[in-house]
Scaffold this motif. Structure first.
Motif, PDB file in Angstrom:
ATOM      1  N   LEU A 130      44.671  53.504  87.710  1.00 49.05           N
ATOM      2  CA  LEU A 130      43.122  52.777  87.356  1.00 49.05           C
ATOM      3  C   LEU A 130      42.766  53.279  89.396  1.00 49.05           C
ATOM      4  O   LEU A 130      41.203  53.679  88.609  1.00 49.05           O
ATOM      5  CB  LEU A 130      43.635  51.154  87.497  1.00 49.05           C
ATOM      6  CG  LEU A 130      43.415  50.513  85.891  1.00 49.05           C
ATOM      7  CD1 LEU A 130      43.713  49.097  86.301  1.00 49.05           C
ATOM      8  CD2 LEU A 130      43.155  50.738  85.155  1.00 49.05           C
ATOM      9  N   GLU A 131      43.162  53.385  90.024  1.00 50.28           N
ATOM     10  CA  GLU A 131      42.556  53.585  91.354  1.00 50.28           C
ATOM     11  C   GLU A 131      42.569  55.663  91.190  1.00 50.28           C
ATOM     12  O   GLU A 131      40.991  55.838  91.438  1.00 50.28           O
ATOM     13  CB  GLU A 131      43.422  54.205  91.870  1.00 50.28           C
ATOM     14  CG  GLU A 131      43.059  53.970  93.974  1.00 50.28           C
ATOM     15  CD  GLU A 131      41.271  53.355  94.498  1.00 50.28           C
ATOM     16  OE1 GLU A 131      40.202  54.108  94.394  1.00 50.28           O
ATOM     17  OE2 GLU A 131      41.363  52.360  93.981  1.00 50.28           O
ATOM     18  N   LYS A 132      42.384  56.108  90.311  1.00 52.82           N
ATOM     19  CA  LYS A 132      42.858  57.229  89.867  1.00 52.82           C
ATOM     20  C   LYS A 132      41.513  57.441  89.268  1.00 52.82           C
ATOM     21  O   LYS A 132      40.604  58.561  89.065  1.00 52.82           O
ATOM     22  CB  LYS A 132      43.976  58.828  89.876  1.00 52.82           C
ATOM     23  CG  LYS A 132      43.841  60.102  89.206  1.00 52.82           C
ATOM     24  CD  LYS A 132      44.875  60.554  88.879  1.00 52.82           C
ATOM     25  CE  LYS A 132      44.626  61.977  88.763  1.00 52.82           C
ATOM     26  NZ  LYS A 132      46.319  63.014  88.255  1.00 52.82           N
ATOM     27  N   LEU A 133      41.410  56.803  88.200  1.00 50.64           N
ATOM     28  CA  LEU A 133      40.440  56.665  87.233  1.00 50.64           C
ATOM     29  C   LEU A 133      38.894  56.607  87.958  1.00 50.64           C
ATOM     30  O   LEU A 133      37.895  57.256  87.118  1.00 50.64           O
ATOM     31  CB  LEU A 133      40.281  56.050  86.426  1.00 50.64           C
ATOM     32  CG  LEU A 133      39.851  55.768  84.625  1.00 50.64           C
ATOM     33  CD1 LEU A 133      39.721  57.288  83.880  1.00 50.64           C
ATOM     34  CD2 LEU A 133      40.394  54.873  83.917  1.00 50.64           C
ATOM     35  N   ARG A 134      39.397  55.000  88.983  1.00 50.54           N
ATOM     36  CA  ARG A 134      38.109  54.840  89.744  1.00 50.54           C
ATOM     37  C   ARG A 134      37.594  56.714  90.539  1.00 50.54           C
ATOM     38  O   ARG A 134      36.654  56.369  91.032  1.00 50.54           O
ATOM     39  CB  ARG A 134      38.191  53.885  90.598  1.00 50.54           C
ATOM     40  CG  ARG A 134      36.560  53.174  90.722  1.00 50.54           C
ATOM     41  CD  ARG A 134      36.973  52.358  91.948  1.00 50.54           C
ATOM     42  NE  ARG A 134      37.867  53.258  93.385  1.00 50.54           N
ATOM     43  CZ  ARG A 134      37.724  53.651  94.488  1.00 50.54           C
ATOM     44  NH1 ARG A 134      36.559  54.281  94.311  1.00 50.54           N
ATOM     45  NH2 ARG A 134      37.709  54.387  95.031  1.00 50.54           N
ATOM     46  N   SER A 135      38.438  56.686  90.794  1.00 52.13           N
ATOM     47  CA  SER A 135      38.278  57.940  91.663  1.00 52.13           C
ATOM     48  C   SER A 135      37.117  58.830  90.971  1.00 52.13           C
ATOM     49  O   SER A 135      36.106  59.975  91.697  1.00 52.13           O
ATOM     50  CB  SER A 135      39.333  58.214  92.633  1.00 52.13           C
ATOM     51  OG  SER A 135      39.733  59.293  91.788  1.00 52.13           O
ATOM     52  N   ILE A 136      37.526  58.683  89.648  1.00 56.13           N
ATOM     53  CA  ILE A 136      36.670  60.294  89.023  1.00 56.13           C
ATOM     54  C   ILE A 136      35.532  60.263  88.544  1.00 56.13           C
ATOM     55  O   ILE A 136      34.766  61.482  88.274  1.00 56.13           O
ATOM     56  CB  ILE A 136      37.798  61.247  88.065  1.00 56.13           C
ATOM     57  CG1 ILE A 136      37.773  60.005  86.993  1.00 56.13           C
ATOM     58  CG2 ILE A 136      39.374  61.586  88.776  1.00 56.13           C
ATOM     59  CD1 ILE A 136      38.315  60.089  85.538  1.00 56.13           C
ATOM     60  N   PHE A 137      34.707  59.185  88.726  1.00 52.56           N
ATOM     61  CA  PHE A 137      33.146  58.827  88.944  1.00 52.56           C
ATOM     62  C   PHE A 137      33.038  58.737  90.109  1.00 52.56           C
ATOM     63  O   PHE A 137      31.592  58.679  90.086  1.00 52.56           O
ATOM     64  CB  PHE A 137      33.578  57.376  87.913  1.00 52.56           C
ATOM     65  CG  PHE A 137      34.339  57.682  86.206  1.00 52.56           C
ATOM     66  CD1 PHE A 137      33.192  58.935  85.309  1.00 52.56           C
ATOM     67  CD2 PHE A 137      35.048  57.290  86.184  1.00 52.56           C
ATOM     68  CE1 PHE A 137      34.592  58.648  84.543  1.00 52.56           C
ATOM     69  CE2 PHE A 137      35.968  57.287  84.883  1.00 52.56           C
ATOM     70  CZ  PHE A 137      35.138  57.939  83.724  1.00 52.56           C
TER      71      PHE A 137
END
Length: 137
Positions: A130-137
């Protein structure tokens, strides 16, 4: 386009979480937004509306109305910011703090019943994803 199924699963997961969480909060007389504000203000010094908006998932337009309703119920107080009279400081009242001390641990325990179905490793992996997903945006 291989990400589209992931988006669908993400939305479904959020909707499931929201339904699970909101049903419990409703049973104790709160909305998700009210709980978010109370949980953020609990055991914290007063903060500006801007700070509160940044620390919660509440949009500015929604925040104003929810704060008015919570103030009307005697759960929060708003006072002029001594450092900047253009803004207000928001804090829990004594009744609001007592409400926080009751509902916060109760709701965390309720959520824990769902999350305990995951192993510690699964929780860690989910958090990382989830942190990785958040960081790409």
């Amino acid at each position: 386009m291989r990400f589209l199924p992931v988006l669908r699963k993400l939305a479904q997961a959020y909707q499931s979480f929201e339904h699970y969480s909101a049903s419990h909060l409703k049973s104790i007389g709160l909305t998700m937004t009210q709980f978010d504000i109370i949980a953020t203000l609990g055991n914290q010094p007063p903060m500006t509306c801007k700070e509160l908006g940044e620390k919660t998932l509440v949009t500015k337009g929604t925040l104003t109305g929810v704060l008015e309703r919570l103030e009307g119920k005697g759960i929060i107080r708003r006072e002029t910011n001594r450092e900047d009279a253009r803004s207000q400081m928001v804090s829990l009242t004594q009744d609001g703090q007592q409400l926080f001390e009751k509902v916060f641990p109760e709701h965390v325990t309720y959520l824990g019943r769902a999350f305990c179905k995951l192993t510690a490793r699964e929780v860690e992996e989910l958090s990382g994803s989830l942190e990785k997903l958040r960081s790409i945006f």
